[in-house]
Design a protein around this motif. Structure first.
Motif, PDB file in Angstrom:
ATOM      1  N   GLY A 235       0.756  -1.149   0.337  1.00 54.26           N
ATOM      2  CA  GLY A 235       0.060   0.070   0.211  1.00 54.26           C
ATOM      3  C   GLY A 235       0.615   1.297  -0.262  1.00 54.26           C
ATOM      4  O   GLY A 235       0.383   2.155  -0.654  1.00 54.26           O
ATOM      5  N   LYS A 236       1.756   1.031   0.575  1.00 56.33           N
ATOM      6  CA  LYS A 236       3.082   2.424   0.452  1.00 56.33           C
ATOM      7  C   LYS A 236       4.082   2.668  -0.678  1.00 56.33           C
ATOM      8  O   LYS A 236       3.805   4.216  -1.463  1.00 56.33           O
ATOM      9  CB  LYS A 236       3.779   2.147   2.172  1.00 56.33           C
ATOM     10  N   LEU A 237       3.714   1.492  -1.613  1.00 56.02           N
ATOM     11  CA  LEU A 237       4.515   1.490  -2.804  1.00 56.02           C
ATOM     12  C   LEU A 237       4.036   1.994  -3.799  1.00 56.02           C
ATOM     13  O   LEU A 237       3.737   2.952  -4.584  1.00 56.02           O
ATOM     14  CB  LEU A 237       5.176   0.005  -3.612  1.00 56.02           C
ATOM     15  N   ASP A 238       2.127   1.501  -3.585  1.00 52.18           N
ATOM     16  CA  ASP A 238       1.359   1.910  -4.543  1.00 52.18           C
ATOM     17  C   ASP A 238       0.932   3.319  -4.357  1.00 52.18           C
ATOM     18  O   ASP A 238       0.793   4.210  -5.327  1.00 52.18           O
ATOM     19  CB  ASP A 238       0.148   1.313  -4.186  1.00 52.18           C
ATOM     20  N   ALA A 239       0.506   3.920  -2.886  1.00 51.09           N
ATOM     21  CA  ALA A 239       0.701   5.804  -2.915  1.00 51.09           C
ATOM     22  C   ALA A 239       1.517   6.092  -2.991  1.00 51.09           C
ATOM     23  O   ALA A 239       1.251   7.416  -3.826  1.00 51.09           O
ATOM     24  CB  ALA A 239       0.265   6.103  -1.284  1.00 51.09           C
ATOM     25  N   ALA A 240       2.677   5.618  -3.321  1.00 49.26           N
ATOM     26  CA  ALA A 240       3.919   6.456  -4.228  1.00 49.26           C
ATOM     27  C   ALA A 240       3.996   6.146  -5.878  1.00 49.26           C
ATOM     28  O   ALA A 240       4.243   7.287  -6.122  1.00 49.26           O
ATOM     29  CB  ALA A 240       5.393   6.770  -3.437  1.00 49.26           C
ATOM     30  N   GLY A 241       2.759   6.040  -6.253  1.00 51.02           N
ATOM     31  CA  GLY A 241       2.874   5.640  -7.246  1.00 51.02           C
ATOM     32  C   GLY A 241       3.511   4.587  -7.832  1.00 51.02           C
ATOM     33  O   GLY A 241       4.417   4.374  -9.287  1.00 51.02           O
ATOM     34  N   GLU A 242       4.170   4.021  -7.197  1.00 53.38           N
ATOM     35  CA  GLU A 242       5.235   2.895  -7.316  1.00 53.38           C
ATOM     36  C   GLU A 242       4.919   1.138  -7.966  1.00 53.38           C
ATOM     37  O   GLU A 242       6.143   0.625  -7.498  1.00 53.38           O
ATOM     38  CB  GLU A 242       6.917   2.552  -5.972  1.00 53.38           C
ATOM     39  N   LEU A 243       4.252   1.389  -7.479  1.00 48.74           N
ATOM     40  CA  LEU A 243       3.236  -0.078  -7.130  1.00 48.74           C
ATOM     41  C   LEU A 243       2.928   0.411  -8.780  1.00 48.74           C
ATOM     42  O   LEU A 243       1.554  -0.221  -9.055  1.00 48.74           O
ATOM     43  CB  LEU A 243       2.478  -1.054  -6.477  1.00 48.74           C
ATOM     44  N   TYR A 244       3.624  -1.664  -9.546  1.00 48.48           N
ATOM     45  CA  TYR A 244       2.689  -0.795 -11.264  1.00 48.48           C
ATOM     46  C   TYR A 244       2.504  -2.311 -11.001  1.00 48.48           C
ATOM     47  O   TYR A 244       1.351  -2.267 -12.201  1.00 48.48           O
ATOM     48  CB  TYR A 244       4.462  -1.243 -12.014  1.00 48.48           C
ATOM     49  N   LEU A 245       2.610  -3.557 -10.708  1.00 51.39           N
ATOM     50  CA  LEU A 245       1.717  -4.929 -10.740  1.00 51.39           C
ATOM     51  C   LEU A 245       0.901  -4.468 -10.630  1.00 51.39           C
ATOM     52  O   LEU A 245       0.444  -3.671  -9.293  1.00 51.39           O
ATOM     53  CB  LEU A 245       2.598  -6.070 -10.392  1.00 51.39           C
ATOM     54  N   ARG A 246      -0.944  -5.215 -10.466  1.00 48.45           N
ATOM     55  CA  ARG A 246      -1.753  -5.377 -10.245  1.00 48.45           C
ATOM     56  C   ARG A 246      -2.028  -6.093  -9.470  1.00 48.45           C
ATOM     57  O   ARG A 246      -1.664  -7.669  -9.656  1.00 48.45           O
ATOM     58  CB  ARG A 246      -3.252  -5.668 -11.416  1.00 48.45           C
ATOM     59  N   VAL A 247      -2.667  -6.190  -7.910  1.00 46.37           N
ATOM     60  CA  VAL A 247      -2.290  -6.726  -6.853  1.00 46.37           C
ATOM     61  C   VAL A 247      -3.561  -7.790  -6.323  1.00 46.37           C
ATOM     62  O   VAL A 247      -4.167  -6.429  -5.628  1.00 46.37           O
ATOM     63  CB  VAL A 247      -0.868  -6.980  -5.679  1.00 46.37           C
ATOM     64  N   HIS A 248      -3.555  -8.777  -6.353  1.00 44.82           N
ATOM     65  CA  HIS A 248      -5.101  -8.643  -5.645  1.00 44.82           C
ATOM     66  C   HIS A 248      -4.643  -9.790  -4.288  1.00 44.82           C
ATOM     67  O   HIS A 248      -4.070 -10.775  -4.251  1.00 44.82           O
ATOM     68  CB  HIS A 248      -5.913 -10.390  -5.972  1.00 44.82           C
ATOM     69  N   HIS A 249      -4.882  -9.565  -3.541  1.00 39.96           N
ATOM     70  CA  HIS A 249      -3.897 -10.072  -2.601  1.00 39.96           C
ATOM     71  C   HIS A 249      -5.004 -10.909  -1.332  1.00 39.96           C
ATOM     72  O   HIS A 249      -6.054 -10.530  -1.106  1.00 39.96           O
ATOM     73  CB  HIS A 249      -4.011  -8.493  -1.227  1.00 39.96           C
ATOM     74  N   LEU A 250      -4.318 -11.719  -1.233  1.00 41.34           N
ATOM     75  CA  LEU A 250      -5.352 -13.089  -0.284  1.00 41.34           C
ATOM     76  C   LEU A 250      -5.400 -13.018   1.012  1.00 41.34           C
ATOM     77  O   LEU A 250      -4.171 -12.943   1.137  1.00 41.34           O
ATOM     78  CB  LEU A 250      -4.562 -14.301  -1.416  1.00 41.34           C
ATOM     79  N   MET A 251      -5.912 -12.750   2.244  1.00 41.48           N
ATOM     80  CA  MET A 251      -5.537 -12.718   3.288  1.00 41.48           C
ATOM     81  C   MET A 251      -5.516 -13.999   3.814  1.00 41.48           C
ATOM     82  O   MET A 251      -6.156 -15.104   3.498  1.00 41.48           O
ATOM     83  CB  MET A 251      -7.133 -11.904   4.296  1.00 41.48           C
ATOM     84  N   GLN A 252      -4.877 -14.065   4.996  1.00 45.35           N
ATOM     85  CA  GLN A 252      -5.148 -15.737   5.918  1.00 45.35           C
ATOM     86  C   GLN A 252      -5.860 -15.179   7.355  1.00 45.35           C
ATOM     87  O   GLN A 252      -6.304 -14.353   7.537  1.00 45.35           O
ATOM     88  CB  GLN A 252      -3.617 -15.700   6.160  1.00 45.35           C
ATOM     89  N   ALA A 253      -6.337 -16.681   7.557  1.00 48.02           N
ATOM     90  CA  ALA A 253      -7.021 -16.714   8.528  1.00 48.02           C
ATOM     91  C   ALA A 253      -6.651 -15.821  10.170  1.00 48.02           C
ATOM     92  O   ALA A 253      -7.748 -15.219  10.528  1.00 48.02           O
ATOM     93  CB  ALA A 253      -7.344 -18.419   8.455  1.00 48.02           C
ATOM     94  N   HIS A 254      -5.494 -15.978  10.865  1.00 51.26           N
ATOM     95  CA  HIS A 254      -4.609 -15.540  11.316  1.00 51.26           C
ATOM     96  C   HIS A 254      -5.429 -13.662  11.158  1.00 51.26           C
ATOM     97  O   HIS A 254      -4.680 -12.418  11.835  1.00 51.26           O
ATOM     98  CB  HIS A 254      -3.401 -15.845  11.877  1.00 51.26           C
ATOM     99  N   ASP A 255      -5.143 -13.304  10.349  1.00 50.88           N
ATOM    100  CA  ASP A 255      -5.224 -11.755   9.445  1.00 50.88           C
ATOM    101  C   ASP A 255      -7.017 -11.518   9.885  1.00 50.88           C
ATOM    102  O   ASP A 255      -7.314  -9.992   9.396  1.00 50.88           O
ATOM    103  CB  ASP A 255      -5.016 -10.978   8.373  1.00 50.88           C
ATOM    104  N   LEU A 256      -7.883 -12.368  10.229  1.00 54.97           N
ATOM    105  CA  LEU A 256      -9.435 -12.019   9.712  1.00 54.97           C
ATOM    106  C   LEU A 256      -9.821 -10.967  11.453  1.00 54.97           C
ATOM    107  O   LEU A 256     -10.552  -9.616  10.796  1.00 54.97           O
ATOM    108  CB  LEU A 256     -10.145 -13.059  10.215  1.00 54.97           C
ATOM    109  N   GLU A 257      -8.642 -10.752  12.334  1.00 53.76           N
ATOM    110  CA  GLU A 257      -9.626 -10.194  13.617  1.00 53.76           C
ATOM    111  C   GLU A 257      -8.742  -8.454  12.912  1.00 53.76           C
ATOM    112  O   GLU A 257      -9.764  -7.643  13.905  1.00 53.76           O
ATOM    113  CB  GLU A 257      -8.753 -10.613  14.925  1.00 53.76           C
ATOM    114  N   GLN A 258      -7.394  -8.292  12.482  1.00 52.57           N
ATOM    115  CA  GLN A 258      -6.802  -6.825  12.014  1.00 52.57           C
ATOM    116  C   GLN A 258      -7.424  -6.504  11.099  1.00 52.57           C
ATOM    117  O   GLN A 258      -7.759  -5.201  10.812  1.00 52.57           O
ATOM    118  CB  GLN A 258      -5.027  -6.875  11.886  1.00 52.57           C
ATOM    119  N   ALA A 259      -8.275  -7.299   9.931  1.00 51.84           N
ATOM    120  CA  ALA A 259      -8.699  -6.956   8.906  1.00 51.84           C
ATOM    121  C   ALA A 259     -10.374  -6.406   9.079  1.00 51.84           C
ATOM    122  O   ALA A 259     -10.258  -5.551   8.662  1.00 51.84           O
ATOM    123  CB  ALA A 259      -9.519  -7.929   8.079  1.00 51.84           C
ATOM    124  N   ASP A 260     -10.832  -6.998  10.575  1.00 52.56           N
ATOM    125  CA  ASP A 260     -11.953  -6.362  10.490  1.00 52.56           C
ATOM    126  C   ASP A 260     -12.003  -4.954  11.703  1.00 52.56           C
ATOM    127  O   ASP A 260     -12.182  -4.081  11.312  1.00 52.56           O
ATOM    128  CB  ASP A 260     -12.728  -7.186  11.871  1.00 52.56           C
TER     129      ASP A 260
END
Length: 527
Positions: A235-260
């Motif tokens: 996200g930091k690279l994207d905000a700086a205009g330096e993420l050229y690839l398109r990234v579909h990010h898959l979350m992991q189960a242990h990140d669900l609480e933080q995602a909420d």
């Protein structure tokens, strides 16, 4: 080609449009596909556009690696590389060299070993490491990513003792006297609890390095399963205009609480980074002997593999994903793991009906009764053709001839009507998609083995292979209205091969490079 309008002429252009898959030219204006057709048709539709003559090239929609671990790939380039080594002795020498450069007590990390390729023909133990590193903890991950070879210092660091019992979904190997051997299965997360976390600067550097390699290989997008810590760096690279690839990010189960807590939503994000599926693990891997099978391994009759998440846990997490609006991607290599994945999805759908874009990852083996269920549930097979040349001998030995008629059976799935998307599982396999195209078309190694191809009835056409790297990955990512085809109005993500694969024998494809990678109508590699 930074002008607002340009056109590629005289090439062989695979559009991916079902009723018009092959044309001669493609025009781009303001970052989008403006026209496709013959040279004359595109010239008439884009008068004055900059002309780029590319005879003898193959032009395709931007290729997507639909299963990888993006930042981990970048990080792996800095680890001790044990890939392709033919003995424990060779691994020891490479690890010893890394230990000699490490600070006292510093963790030394490596990956890529494969005991099936060692002349010792046995699994490694901590005793193969203790003498070369008594003071530095070592963690050497198997090529599949599902087994960990550690020394005694690493066991001590994480608190694993002779009395320790492996938590659910993990396995600690022991010798015939019951002593820990130092070989663990599915224990990477556990080991990382004792390891210093990578700094944001290190993660960012890994992401930048990985991006350079992906663009060089003609990849314009990827589906990457990593933690929210990596997502934040992207996200930091994207905000700086330096993420050229398109990234579909898959979350992991242990990140669900933080995602909420972050209020993350399905497909929310930017044109270059958005939130994707919830990634779940039903089992381990073939090489580690942890892929979960209905019947025991042919060469190990007391072993039927192991689950990572139990059937009930899978059902729970599928429902948790659906409740939040997320589709699921379930890792399932063994046929019983795949059955559990389908059971969990069917269970979740009964409670949360809707248009879900679920994937089963790998499907290296399926049970015959499950074939119709993939179609009935609308599952996408997220598969890695490049596994075939790596695994065919091992699969035949471990699963036997009859089961192998249902192994890596991509054509059987396509013929049934199950859509496929292609990936690499990098860093487990090389990221270059040309190797996946070749493997799907020939089912051979680059050296031509086995002669005639392994289960050659499963070979795919070039058009099927290219579709696997383009259109279906756009659909599972919810971007089928703008990506995956060279269609007027779609985003101008384009891959240009230096030669036309339709005129080159497939046996030679691995020698062909990418000439140009274009994203949003801008050259990001080559040109």
């Amino acid at each position: 080609m930074s002008s607002s309008a340009f056109a590629i002429y005289s090439a062989n252009v695979f559009t991916g449009i079902p009723h018009m898959p092959w044309v001669q030219a493609v025009g781009v204006k303001d970052g989008r596909i403006a026209a496709v057709g013959s040279n004359e048709q595109v010239k008439s539709l884009l008068p004055g556009a900059k002309a780029v003559e590319l005879p003898g090239r193959l032009v395709t929609p931007g290729l997507v690696d639909a299963h990888c671990h993006f930042i981990n790939y970048g990080q792996s380039r800095l680890m001790v590389d044990l890939t392709g080594l033919d003995s424990i002795g060779a691994c020891r020498e490479r690890i010893k060299a890394a230990v000699s450069k490490a600070s006292p007590g510093e963790w030394v990390i490596g990956r890529g070993w494969n005991h099936h390729h060692w002349f010792e023909d046995r699994e490694p133990t901590r005793h193969d490491l203790d003498d070369i590193s008594p003071d530095n903890p070592l963690l050497m991950t198997r090529v599949c990513g599902h087994s960990e070879w550690v020394n005694s210092k690493a066991l001590d660091a994480v608190g694993i003792t002779e009395e320790s019992k492996a938590p659910s979904g993990l396995r600690f190997e022991r010798d015939d006297k019951g002593a820990l051997t130092g070989l663990l299965h599915e224990a990477r997360d556990l080991m990382e609890t004792a390891m210093p976390a990578s700094t944001p600067a290190q993660v960012e550097a890994a992401a930048r390095a990985a991006q350079q390699e992906y663009l060089k290989c003609g990849i314009t997008g990827l589906h990457s399963c990593e933690s929210l810590a990596e997502w934040k760096i992207l996200g930091k690279l994207d905000a700086a205009g330096e993420l050229y690839l398109r990234v579909h990010h898959l979350m992991q189960a242990h990140d669900l609480e933080q995602a909420d807590e972050l209020s993350l939503k399905w497909l929310a994000g930017t044109p270059h980074l958005w939130n994707g599926h919830l990634k779940l693990f039903a089992d381990g891997s073939l090489g580690a002997g942890t892929a979960l099978l209905h019947d025991p391994y042919t060469d190990e009759p007391d072993n039927s593999g192991m689950h990572c998440l139990s059937p009930d846990e899978l059902k729970h997490y599928v429902c948790q994903a659906y409740k939040r609006g997320f589709s699921v991607a379930i890792h399932a290599i063994g046929d019983k793991a795949a059955t559990h994945a389908l059971d969990a999805i069917a269970h979740g759908r009964a409670q949360y009906p809707g248009l879900w874009r679920d994937q089963v990852e790998h499907i290296q083996l399926f049970a015959q009764p499950d074939l119709d269920r993939y179609l009935d549930l609308g599952i996408t097979g997220s598969v890695q053709p490049v596994f075939v040349p790596s695994d065919w001998q091992l699969a035949q030995r471990r699963w036997g001839q009859e089961r192998c008629t249902r192994a890596y059976a991509w054509k059987t799935l396509l013929d049934k009507g199950v859509p496929l998307q292609f990936g690499t599982d990098a860093p487990i396999e090389p990221i270059n998609p040309i190797l996946g195209l070749q493997a799907a078309a020939l089912r051979k190694t680059t050296a031509g083995q086995p002669q005639g191809g392994w289960t050659p009835g499963q070979c795919l056409t070039l058009e099927q292979c290219l579709t696997g790297y383009t259109r279906q990955a756009a659909w599972t990512a919810g971007k089928e209205d703008r990506l995956g085809m060279l269609k007027p109005g779609f985003l101008a993500d384009i891959t240009v091969f230096e030669r036309d694969l339709t005129t080159v024998p497939a046996e030679e494809w691995h020698r062909i490079s990418v000439e140009m990678t274009i994203i949003d109508g801008n050259i990001v590699y080559g040109g």
